[in-house]
Design an enzyme around this catalytic site. Structure first.
Site, PDB file in Angstrom:
ATOM      1  N   THR A 141      41.830  44.302  29.997  1.00  0.00           N
ATOM      2  CA  THR A 141      40.581  43.851  30.611  1.00  0.00           C
ATOM      3  C   THR A 141      40.462  44.294  32.075  1.00  0.00           C
ATOM      4  OG1 THR A 141      40.660  41.841  29.270  1.00  0.00           O
ATOM      5  CG2 THR A 141      39.081  41.836  31.047  1.00  0.00           C
ATOM      6  N   ARG A 169      37.918  40.856  15.363  1.00  0.00           N
ATOM      7  CA  ARG A 169      38.385  39.813  16.278  1.00  0.00           C
ATOM      8  C   ARG A 169      37.515  39.721  17.544  1.00  0.00           C
ATOM      9  NH1 ARG A 169      40.733  40.354  21.727  1.00  0.00           N
ATOM     10  NH2 ARG A 169      41.912  38.456  22.080  1.00  0.00           N
ATOM     11  N   VAL A 170      37.247  38.483  17.980  1.00  0.00           N
ATOM     12  CA  VAL A 170      36.501  38.263  19.220  1.00  0.00           C
ATOM     13  C   VAL A 170      37.443  37.647  20.246  1.00  0.00           C
ATOM     14  CG1 VAL A 170      34.553  37.093  20.302  1.00  0.00           C
ATOM     15  CG2 VAL A 170      34.361  37.908  17.948  1.00  0.00           C
ATOM     16  N   GLY A 171      37.562  38.280  21.398  1.00  0.00           N
ATOM     17  CA  GLY A 171      38.408  37.755  22.467  1.00  0.00           C
ATOM     18  C   GLY A 171      37.622  36.916  23.456  1.00  0.00           C
ATOM     19  N   ASP A 172      38.192  36.726  24.628  1.00  0.00           N
ATOM     20  CA  ASP A 172      37.585  35.852  25.630  1.00  0.00           C
ATOM     21  C   ASP A 172      36.474  36.519  26.437  1.00  0.00           C
ATOM     22  OD1 ASP A 172      39.974  37.369  26.659  1.00  0.00           O
ATOM     23  OD2 ASP A 172      39.159  36.685  28.567  1.00  0.00           O
ATOM     24  N   THR A 191      41.743  37.360  32.596  1.00  0.00           N
ATOM     25  CA  THR A 191      42.344  38.475  31.875  1.00  0.00           C
ATOM     26  C   THR A 191      43.629  37.997  31.213  1.00  0.00           C
ATOM     27  OG1 THR A 191      43.376  40.651  32.087  1.00  0.00           O
ATOM     28  CG2 THR A 191      43.478  39.239  34.014  1.00  0.00           C
ATOM     29  N   GLY A 192      43.995  38.653  30.124  1.00  0.00           N
ATOM     30  CA  GLY A 192      45.227  38.287  29.435  1.00  0.00           C
ATOM     31  C   GLY A 192      44.973  37.981  27.977  1.00  0.00           C
ATOM     32  N   GLY A 194      43.488  36.690  25.075  1.00  0.00           N
ATOM     33  CA  GLY A 194      42.158  36.113  24.924  1.00  0.00           C
ATOM     34  C   GLY A 194      42.144  34.810  24.166  1.00  0.00           C
TER      35      GLY A 194
HETATM   36  N1  GLY Z   1      41.510  39.406  27.354  1.00  0.00           N
HETATM   37  C1  GLY Z   1      41.000  40.381  26.508  1.00  0.00           C
HETATM   38  C2  GLY Z   1      41.111  40.072  25.111  1.00  0.00           C
HETATM   39  O1  GLY Z   1      41.822  39.155  24.729  1.00  0.00           O
HETATM   40  O2  GLY Z   1      40.494  40.732  24.322  1.00  0.00           O
END
Ligand code: GLY
Length: 262
Positions: A141, A169-172, A191-192, A194
């Site tokens: 990120t 997949r959906v991240g943060d 960041t990190g 998600g």
């Molecule tokens: N932080 C980015 C993700 O998990 O996709």
């Protein structure tokens, strides 16, 4: 009048050797803000620099999903209550520009083929995004928070998604309150991992603490200590109503940089 400022990160895990790349993005934001540009313009153009830099997991340098595809998430939010995000978007080197296009629309977010269809209709460049295989040193990120001379704040974030994640997949990053949150007096980007960030509603909770009077560093440290498991690598940047921005991670390898006008 507010003092313009910007803070950016290159991702949890990116490593200190990426510091000059982050400083280049912050310099671009500083240039725009110093010449009277808006927080939104500075955040987007700075984020584009990071999306175009192949060392970061966003835009051009995004890591492959487990099926080899390259799918991009991006988001932007402003302190006057506007928001735009795109999820799992293909063939778009700069998804932050599409997210920003939604700021003044009646919808907040678009996914996958719908996002690309919107981009086609609006003339946003389409083309294969090269991407790269995940490996241990791949960052995760990019994010920028900016404040302009009017005191407006914007946060822009972009990613190819954490390593080893499937195509649906959906991240943060595209989820409000998770990978980003901006309110009148503060902007926060995360960041990190998600999944950990999303479970913690991390960006909202950091912003809420800062809005209640806690300092930037104290609020971030509280969030990392109290809402994130030790095993999950996570970083945060934030910028308030005045003073410079700040960045903090629960690992020592998140490059971040800040600028604030004199
Ligand atoms: N932080 C980015 C993700 O998990 O996709």
């Amino acid at each position: 009048m507010a003092k313009p400022a910007a803070v950016a990160h290159g991702g949890a895990g990116a490593g200190p050797e990426r510091q000059p790349n982050i400083e280049a993005a912050v310099s671009r934001a500083a240039e725009i803000l110093s010449s009277g540009g808006s927080a939104v313009e500075a955040a987007v153009e700075s984020c584009v620099i990071l999306e175009d830099d192949p060392v970061f997991n966003a835009g051009t340098g995004s890591v492959f999903r487990t099926d080899g595809s390259v799918l991009l998430d991006a988001s932007i939010q402003t302190s006057d209550g506007r928001m735009g995000f795109v999820i799992a978007m293909g063939d778009t080197p700069n998804p932050i520009r599409v997210a920003a296009d939604l700021l003044d629309e009646g919808i907040n977010g678009l996914t996958a083929l719908g996002a690309r269809k919107w981009a086609d209709e609006r003339g946003f460049p389409k083309g294969p995004v090269e991407g790269r295989p995940p490996h241990d040193e791949v960052s995760d990120t990019v994010g920028v928070v900016t404040r302009d001379k009017h005191g407006s704040i914007a946060c822009a974030t972009s990613t190819g998604g954490c390593s080893d994640r499937p195509p649906g997949r959906v991240g943060d990053v595209p989820l409000p309150g998770c990978g980003f949150w901006v309110q009148e007096c503060v902007g926060v980007g995360a960041t990190g991992i998600g999944e950990a960030i999303t479970r913690a509603l991390l960006s909202y909770r950091v912003a809420d603490r800062i809005a209640s009077g806690m300092g930037l560093e104290e609020a971030m440290q509280w969030a990392l200590d109290e809402t994130i498991d030790d095993g999950d690598e996570v970083g945060i940047i934030a910028l308030g109503q005045d003073g410079p921005g700040f960045g903090l991670s629960n690992r020592p390898n998140m490059p971040w940089a800040a600028w604030c006008a004199d």
